[in-house]
Design an enzyme around this catalytic site. Structure first.
Site, PDB file in Angstrom:
ATOM      1  CG  HIS A 204      13.472  72.543 -56.318  1.00  0.00           C
ATOM      2  ND1 HIS A 204      12.687  73.131 -55.358  1.00  0.00           N
ATOM      3  CD2 HIS A 204      14.252  71.649 -55.658  1.00  0.00           C
ATOM      4  CE1 HIS A 204      12.974  72.629 -54.172  1.00  0.00           C
ATOM      5  NE2 HIS A 204      13.926  71.723 -54.321  1.00  0.00           N
TER       6      HIS A 204
HETATM    7  C1  UD1 Z   1      18.717  68.972 -54.535  1.00  0.00           C
HETATM    8  C2  UD1 Z   1      18.169  68.033 -53.470  1.00  0.00           C
HETATM    9  C3  UD1 Z   1      16.779  68.502 -53.044  1.00  0.00           C
HETATM   10  C4  UD1 Z   1      16.816  69.956 -52.604  1.00  0.00           C
HETATM   11  C5  UD1 Z   1      17.441  70.821 -53.672  1.00  0.00           C
HETATM   12  C6  UD1 Z   1      17.604  72.221 -53.176  1.00  0.00           C
HETATM   13  C7  UD1 Z   1      18.816  65.654 -53.584  1.00  0.00           C
HETATM   14  C8  UD1 Z   1      18.376  64.303 -53.967  1.00  0.00           C
HETATM   15  N1  UD1 Z   1      18.016  66.682 -53.982  1.00  0.00           N
HETATM   16  O1  UD1 Z   1      17.854  68.885 -55.657  1.00  0.00           O
HETATM   17  O2  UD1 Z   1      16.323  67.702 -51.968  1.00  0.00           O
HETATM   18  O3  UD1 Z   1      15.491  70.378 -52.353  1.00  0.00           O
HETATM   19  O4  UD1 Z   1      18.748  70.295 -54.021  1.00  0.00           O
HETATM   20  O5  UD1 Z   1      17.685  73.139 -54.211  1.00  0.00           O
HETATM   21  O6  UD1 Z   1      19.820  65.795 -52.951  1.00  0.00           O
HETATM   22  N2  UD1 Z   1      22.173  72.234 -61.360  1.00  0.00           N
HETATM   23  C9  UD1 Z   1      22.891  73.305 -61.844  1.00  0.00           C
HETATM   24  N3  UD1 Z   1      23.676  74.016 -60.974  1.00  0.00           N
HETATM   25  C10 UD1 Z   1      23.765  73.717 -59.678  1.00  0.00           C
HETATM   26  C11 UD1 Z   1      23.041  72.609 -59.187  1.00  0.00           C
HETATM   27  C12 UD1 Z   1      22.253  71.891 -60.036  1.00  0.00           C
HETATM   28  O7  UD1 Z   1      22.847  73.612 -63.025  1.00  0.00           O
HETATM   29  O8  UD1 Z   1      24.471  74.419 -58.949  1.00  0.00           O
HETATM   30  C13 UD1 Z   1      21.297  71.477 -62.280  1.00  0.00           C
HETATM   31  C14 UD1 Z   1      21.974  70.313 -62.974  1.00  0.00           C
HETATM   32  O9  UD1 Z   1      21.390  70.196 -64.233  1.00  0.00           O
HETATM   33  C15 UD1 Z   1      21.548  69.138 -62.107  1.00  0.00           C
HETATM   34  C16 UD1 Z   1      20.156  69.542 -61.648  1.00  0.00           C
HETATM   35  O10 UD1 Z   1      20.195  70.947 -61.511  1.00  0.00           O
HETATM   36  O11 UD1 Z   1      21.550  67.927 -62.795  1.00  0.00           O
HETATM   37  C17 UD1 Z   1      19.712  68.900 -60.346  1.00  0.00           C
HETATM   38  O12 UD1 Z   1      20.671  69.123 -59.304  1.00  0.00           O
HETATM   39  P1  UD1 Z   1      20.762  68.103 -58.053  1.00  0.00           P
HETATM   40  O13 UD1 Z   1      21.691  68.630 -57.032  1.00  0.00           O
HETATM   41  O14 UD1 Z   1      20.928  66.713 -58.522  1.00  0.00           O
HETATM   42  O15 UD1 Z   1      19.289  68.130 -57.466  1.00  0.00           O
HETATM   43  P2  UD1 Z   1      18.364  69.354 -57.085  1.00  0.00           P
HETATM   44  O16 UD1 Z   1      17.162  69.309 -57.966  1.00  0.00           O
HETATM   45  O17 UD1 Z   1      19.158  70.592 -57.024  1.00  0.00           O
HETATM   46  N1  UDP Z   2      15.848  80.485 -52.147  1.00  0.00           N
HETATM   47  C1  UDP Z   2      16.650  81.528 -52.592  1.00  0.00           C
HETATM   48  N2  UDP Z   2      16.493  81.972 -53.878  1.00  0.00           N
HETATM   49  C2  UDP Z   2      15.559  81.450 -54.729  1.00  0.00           C
HETATM   50  C3  UDP Z   2      14.744  80.388 -54.260  1.00  0.00           C
HETATM   51  C4  UDP Z   2      14.919  79.925 -52.969  1.00  0.00           C
HETATM   52  O1  UDP Z   2      17.479  82.040 -51.840  1.00  0.00           O
HETATM   53  O2  UDP Z   2      15.462  81.914 -55.862  1.00  0.00           O
HETATM   54  C5  UDP Z   2      16.039  79.976 -50.777  1.00  0.00           C
HETATM   55  C6  UDP Z   2      14.833  80.081 -49.865  1.00  0.00           C
HETATM   56  O3  UDP Z   2      14.853  81.267 -49.139  1.00  0.00           O
HETATM   57  C7  UDP Z   2      14.935  78.856 -48.970  1.00  0.00           C
HETATM   58  C8  UDP Z   2      15.773  77.888 -49.770  1.00  0.00           C
HETATM   59  O4  UDP Z   2      16.323  78.607 -50.858  1.00  0.00           O
HETATM   60  O5  UDP Z   2      15.629  79.155 -47.765  1.00  0.00           O
HETATM   61  C9  UDP Z   2      14.927  76.749 -50.279  1.00  0.00           C
HETATM   62  O6  UDP Z   2      15.682  75.970 -51.121  1.00  0.00           O
HETATM   63  P1  UDP Z   2      15.048  74.998 -52.191  1.00  0.00           P
HETATM   64  O7  UDP Z   2      13.657  75.407 -52.497  1.00  0.00           O
HETATM   65  O8  UDP Z   2      16.016  74.913 -53.314  1.00  0.00           O
HETATM   66  O9  UDP Z   2      15.101  73.584 -51.455  1.00  0.00           O
HETATM   67  P2  UDP Z   2      14.186  72.858 -50.366  1.00  0.00           P
HETATM   68  O10 UDP Z   2      13.933  73.778 -49.238  1.00  0.00           O
HETATM   69  O11 UDP Z   2      12.928  72.417 -51.061  1.00  0.00           O
HETATM   70  O12 UDP Z   2      15.003  71.665 -49.993  1.00  0.00           O
END
Ligand code: UD1
Ligand code: UDP
Length: 363
Positions: A204
């Site tokens: 992601h």
């Molecule tokens: C964010 C964090 C990242 C973290 C990740 C965990 C920042 C800069 N990034 O990235 O460090 O590893 O969360 O998962 O803070 N979206 C949905 N539903 C949701 C959330 C997001 O559809 O509930 C989609 C939207 O299209 C959105 C995109 O995902 O634009 C990205 O979401 P965003 O929160 O900006 O960044 P993440 O990639 O989730």
């Molecule tokens: N996770 C989850 N379901 C999924 C993928 C990840 O519950 O389908 C959990 C996982 O156990 C971990 C956390 O989400 O604790 C990691 O989040 P993510 O990879 O979104 O973000 P990052 O750790 O890279 O910031």
């Protein structure tokens, strides 16, 4: 001491859950401030349910947006809440926009900040998370470094006072929920999988999935691993990744794309996997804790401890490199030392927060 526990994304909900539990156990006053950075059911609600967390006391509902717009909304919203309901300390976790913005709001209000998972560095300034980590660390009063390595990173930047090596709360969360996951989750049965006969993949990171070329490589790598090893490859795709797969017209031929799992299902899927293929920070840590080998589809990691103990290798996104790394890790199974602590990080963090000694004397 009243704490504001700030969270906004999937990993923050998971890694803050041990702190919520610890506050409740001690009868320590706290409230939960949810920024709403994540909001889809499978990225938000499911974790409150799985982890039996109380409802957030304040919800900013910021949703998605560009980095600037999202950060600005969180900054203004958090400021409003913190002015109205002033805590003694604001606890933030990790490296998301939620963390940096909430920490900035607290800093400008003269409220103490405790940064959970402080001191991680990828040394890669193209990652938005690296900016968030550096800013949050430099304005925090207390820094809860998960490992000695993280403490050293902070020392190199001149941050020595107020640093506590606590372990990572992910260990608390894994130990608290592992048995529950084994008894409650039906994820393997629902997908017709047997333990050790599948690979679990996630991706992601913005720098990986927002690039058509890198995402196409990741998909090719997952397919190659499935084809060459004969194992099923299960790919629960983050909403960002699902959107890009659609936009770029990409679809794996061998790997199976599924919806993201809740925490209990994901934990069981991880524990039963032969191998993890990921670009996630949390998944690298969990593999290391659970004894499941990991191949990280990045060129760097802010969790070098996982590589040092032999639980993880960095492979980038080139399918051939990922394949070589996967073969090298496939038959490993635990035997390494867990560098992230003993599962009592939340207690140590709250002890430090209650003691109150931090970096800035005048706060
Ligand atoms: C964010 C964090 C990242 C973290 C990740 C965990 C920042 C800069 N990034 O990235 O460090 O590893 O969360 O998962 O803070 N979206 C949905 N539903 C949701 C959330 C997001 O559809 O509930 C989609 C939207 O299209 C959105 C995109 O995902 O634009 C990205 O979401 P965003 O929160 O900006 O960044 P993440 O990639 O989730
Ligand atoms: N996770 C989850 N379901 C999924 C993928 C990840 O519950 O389908 C959990 C996982 O156990 C971990 C956390 O989400 O604790 C990691 O989040 P993510 O990879 O979104 O973000 P990052 O750790 O890279 O910031």
């Amino acid at each position: 001491m009243k704490a504001a526990i700030v969270l906004g994304t999937r990993p923050e909900i998971i890694k803050m859950s041990p702190l919520v539990r610890e506050c409740a156990k001690r009868g320590a006053p706290y409230y939960i401030l949810h920024t709403g950075q994540h909001y889809s059911h499978e990225m938000d609600r499911v974790f409150f349910d799985d982890l039996s967390l109380p409802e957030a006391n304040y919800h900013l509902d910021v949703g998605s947006g560009t980095h600037g717009a999202q950060t600005a909304k969180i900054l203004a919203g958090a400021e409003g809440v913190l002015m109205k309901d002033r805590p003694d300390i604001v606890l933030v976790q990790g490296d998301t926009n939620t963390v940096m913005a909430a920490a900035l709001a607290a800093s400008k209000l003269g409220i103490r900040i405790g940064h959970v998972e402080a001191g991680l560095r990828s040394h890669d300034r193209t990652m938005p998370e690296e900016t968030n980590r550096v800013v949050a660390d430099h304005i925090s009063d207390q820094l809860y470094a998960p490992t000695e390595e993280a403490r050293k990173n902070l020392a190199k930047e001149g941050i020595e006072r107020g640093v506590y090596v606590t372990g990572n709360t992910i260990v608390d969360a894994v130990l608290e929920n592992r048995k529950l996951a084994e008894s409650r989750s039906r994820a393997l049965e629902n997908l017709g999988l047997k333990p050790r006969e599948y690979v679990l993949a996630t991706a992601h990171r913005q720098e990986n999935v927002d690039s058509r070329e890198r995402l196409a490589n990741i998909i090719a790598a997952l397919d190659a691993v499935g084809r060459e090893t004969g194992l099923s490859v299960i790919f629960p795709a983050h909403p960002r990744t699902q959107a890009r797969l659609q936009e770029f017209g990409l679809r794996p031929k061998v790997a199976s794309v599924v919806q993201p799992f809740g925490f209990l299902d994901f934990l069981r899927m991880e524990a039963g996997a032969r191998l993890l293929l990921t670009d996630s920070g949390g998944v690298q840590e969990e593999g290391c804790v659970l004894g499941v080998p990991c191949v990280t589809m990045r060129e760097n990691t802010e969790r070098p401890e996982t590589v040092d103990v032999g639980a993880n290798v960095l492979a980038g996104t080139d399918p051939e490199r990922v394949m070589v790394a996967a073969w090298s890790m496939l038959n490993r199974r635990g035997g390494w030392k867990n560098p992230f602590g003993d599962g009592k990080a939340a207690a140590r963090i709250l002890d430090s927060a209650e003691r109150g000694e931090g970096r800035f004397d005048n706060k």
